[in-house]
Design a protein around this motif. Structure first.
Motif, mmCIF file in Angstrom:
data_model
loop_
_atom_site.group_PDB
_atom_site.id
_atom_site.type_symbol
_atom_site.label_atom_id
_atom_site.label_comp_id
_atom_site.label_asym_id
_atom_site.label_seq_id
_atom_site.Cartn_x
_atom_site.Cartn_y
_atom_site.Cartn_z
ATOM 1 N N GLU A 181 13.735 24.041 4.584
ATOM 2 C CA GLU A 181 13.766 25.504 4.441
ATOM 3 C C GLU A 181 13.911 26.197 5.791
ATOM 4 O O GLU A 181 14.675 27.162 5.920
ATOM 5 C CB GLU A 181 12.479 25.994 3.740
ATOM 6 N N GLU A 182 13.186 25.713 6.791
ATOM 7 C CA GLU A 182 13.268 26.311 8.123
ATOM 8 C C GLU A 182 14.664 26.145 8.714
ATOM 9 O O GLU A 182 15.204 27.070 9.333
ATOM 10 C CB GLU A 182 12.225 25.679 9.044
ATOM 11 N N ALA A 183 15.253 24.980 8.519
ATOM 12 C CA ALA A 183 16.596 24.736 9.043
ATOM 13 C C ALA A 183 17.632 25.610 8.334
ATOM 14 O O ALA A 183 18.546 26.142 8.964
ATOM 15 C CB ALA A 183 16.958 23.259 8.894
ATOM 16 N N LEU A 184 17.501 25.771 7.016
ATOM 17 C CA LEU A 184 18.425 26.621 6.268
ATOM 18 C C LEU A 184 18.330 28.075 6.727
ATOM 19 O O LEU A 184 19.351 28.757 6.876
ATOM 20 C CB LEU A 184 18.140 26.514 4.775
ATOM 21 N N LYS A 185 17.112 28.556 6.941
ATOM 22 C CA LYS A 185 16.934 29.922 7.441
ATOM 23 C C LYS A 185 17.596 30.086 8.805
ATOM 24 O O LYS A 185 18.199 31.127 9.083
ATOM 25 C CB LYS A 185 15.442 30.258 7.542
ATOM 26 N N THR A 186 17.478 29.089 9.646
ATOM 27 C CA THR A 186 18.093 29.138 10.974
ATOM 28 C C THR A 186 19.606 29.247 10.868
ATOM 29 O O THR A 186 20.243 30.031 11.577
ATOM 30 C CB THR A 186 17.707 27.889 11.786
ATOM 31 N N ILE A 187 20.191 28.471 9.955
ATOM 32 C CA ILE A 187 21.652 28.466 9.802
ATOM 33 C C ILE A 187 22.147 29.773 9.203
ATOM 34 O O ILE A 187 23.099 30.380 9.700
ATOM 35 C CB ILE A 187 22.085 27.263 8.945
ATOM 36 N N VAL A 188 21.506 30.223 8.127
ATOM 37 C CA VAL A 188 21.935 31.452 7.450
ATOM 38 C C VAL A 188 21.792 32.669 8.365
ATOM 39 O O VAL A 188 22.608 33.589 8.322
ATOM 40 C CB VAL A 188 21.139 31.652 6.146
ATOM 41 N N SER A 189 20.759 32.675 9.196
ATOM 42 C CA SER A 189 20.524 33.816 10.099
ATOM 43 C C SER A 189 21.225 33.643 11.438
ATOM 44 O O SER A 189 20.934 34.386 12.375
ATOM 45 C CB SER A 189 19.023 34.000 10.334
ATOM 46 N N VAL A 190 22.137 32.681 11.536
ATOM 47 C CA VAL A 190 22.853 32.329 12.775
ATOM 48 C C VAL A 190 21.906 32.185 13.964
ATOM 49 O O VAL A 190 22.198 32.616 15.075
ATOM 50 C CB VAL A 190 23.982 33.343 13.087
ATOM 51 N N GLY A 191 20.762 31.570 13.711
ATOM 52 C CA GLY A 191 19.821 31.259 14.777
ATOM 53 C C GLY A 191 18.823 32.354 15.103
ATOM 54 O O GLY A 191 17.933 32.151 15.930
ATOM 55 N N ILE A 192 18.941 33.504 14.446
ATOM 56 C CA ILE A 192 18.022 34.611 14.750
ATOM 57 C C ILE A 192 16.621 34.289 14.241
ATOM 58 O O ILE A 192 15.623 34.556 14.909
ATOM 59 C CB ILE A 192 18.541 35.921 14.132
ATOM 60 N N ILE A 193 16.544 33.718 13.046
ATOM 61 C CA ILE A 193 15.261 33.352 12.458
ATOM 62 C C ILE A 193 15.130 31.836 12.531
ATOM 63 O O ILE A 193 15.870 31.112 11.871
ATOM 64 C CB ILE A 193 15.160 33.826 10.997
ATOM 65 N N SER A 194 14.182 31.370 13.324
ATOM 66 C CA SER A 194 13.993 29.929 13.465
ATOM 67 C C SER A 194 12.602 29.666 14.023
ATOM 68 O O SER A 194 11.982 30.556 14.612
ATOM 69 C CB SER A 194 15.049 29.321 14.385
ATOM 70 N N PRO A 195 12.081 28.448 13.848
ATOM 71 C CA PRO A 195 10.817 28.093 14.493
ATOM 72 C C PRO A 195 10.922 28.249 16.000
ATOM 73 O O PRO A 195 12.005 28.160 16.577
ATOM 74 C CB PRO A 195 10.608 26.629 14.085
ATOM 75 N N ALA A 196 9.779 28.452 16.627
ATOM 76 C CA ALA A 196 9.773 28.708 18.071
ATOM 77 C C ALA A 196 10.099 27.451 18.880
ATOM 78 O O ALA A 196 10.580 27.553 20.012
ATOM 79 C CB ALA A 196 8.417 29.260 18.502
ATOM 80 N N ASP A 197 9.852 26.268 18.321
ATOM 81 C CA ASP A 197 10.111 25.045 19.081
ATOM 82 C C ASP A 197 10.330 23.881 18.107
ATOM 83 O O ASP A 197 10.169 24.013 16.904
ATOM 84 C CB ASP A 197 8.944 24.731 20.028
ATOM 85 N N PHE A 198 10.713 22.742 18.677
ATOM 86 C CA PHE A 198 10.851 21.532 17.893
ATOM 87 C C PHE A 198 9.478 20.867 17.791
ATOM 88 O O PHE A 198 8.721 20.834 18.760
ATOM 89 C CB PHE A 198 11.845 20.574 18.535
ATOM 90 N N ARG A 199 9.179 20.321 16.621
ATOM 91 C CA ARG A 199 7.887 19.679 16.401
ATOM 92 C C ARG A 199 8.078 18.208 16.151
ATOM 93 O O ARG A 199 8.982 17.790 15.415
ATOM 94 C CB ARG A 199 7.175 20.334 15.204
ATOM 95 N N ASN A 200 7.213 17.419 16.745
ATOM 96 C CA ASN A 200 7.254 15.953 16.538
ATOM 97 C C ASN A 200 8.643 15.375 16.806
ATOM 98 O O ASN A 200 9.117 14.523 16.069
ATOM 99 C CB ASN A 200 6.831 15.613 15.102
#
Length: 202
Positions: A181-200
């Motif tokens: 879900e987080e990755a899809l949001k990142t793609i649809v929002s062209v990177g505007i909406i995404s987690p602050a960092d990579f985890r694990n």
């Protein structure tokens, strides 16, 4: 005087940015009311004398969709879907239209735990270490030597229905720790909406 006008310009911009989310919400509500609520109530008024209550059409539509979802979530419903698939495949024009709709439906259900079309979100090394692409593992296979390979779908932002399929070695990917879900949001929002960092990351 220059600082005064700069101060005004900055605050006007801040005000504009502050109301953009609210404008989006209002526009979405108005569109739902015009395109769904009014049309549903207009359709029902042809059969029963029903009072025009704002929002009633959307509630009735959601209730119908819920009932349809309950029906088609069991064995009988899945059998009906298979019959519909078989029938539409025999009608040339309907087949093409139905295929597009089914593709959209399948894409929207990518995060459904029962289907799990997207196994997990990963980063693909597509530029020999000089850059990474965000994609989704859709499955695996083996090469002629029996070594394991991954099938990774990399969508084209902001449209998740289109993209490129990469066949890569597991070593050419990194687990970014994001949910699908987080990755899809990142793609649809062209990177505007995404987690602050990579985890694990690994």
């Amino acid at each position: 005087m220059k600082h005064f006008f700069a101060h005004i310009r900055v605050n006007i911009l801040r005000g504009l940015l502050a109301i953009i989310p609210l404008l989006f919400c209002i526009t979405a509500i108005l569109l739902l009311y015009d395109l769904i609520d009014k049309q549903v109530m207009k359709f029902l008024s042809q059969f029963v004398d029903i009072r025009q209550i704002p929002g009633m059409g959307i509630l009735l539509l959601l209730a119908c969709l819920y009932l349809i979802g309950m029906i088609f979530s069991n064995v009988l419903g899945r059998q009906i879907f298979r019959i519909i698939d078989l029938v539409t495949e025999r009608i040339p024009i309907i087949k093409a239209i139905y295929a597009v709709g089914k593709q959209i439906s399948d894409t929207l259900s990518m995060t459904d735990p029962q289907k799990q079309a997207f196994k997990k979100a990963v980063l693909v090394d597509a530029f020999n270490g000089n850059g990474w692409l965000l994609g989704f593992v859709t499955g695996n296979l083996k090469d002629q030597k029996g070594e394991s390979l991954l099938k990774v779908f990399v969508p084209t932002a902001p449209h998740p229905l289109t993209g490129i399929i990469f066949i890569v070695k597991p070593a050419q990917t990194m687990d970014c720790g994001w949910t699908v879900e987080e990755a899809l949001k990142t793609i649809v929002s062209v990177g505007i909406i995404s987690p602050a960092d990579f985890r694990n990351i690994s």
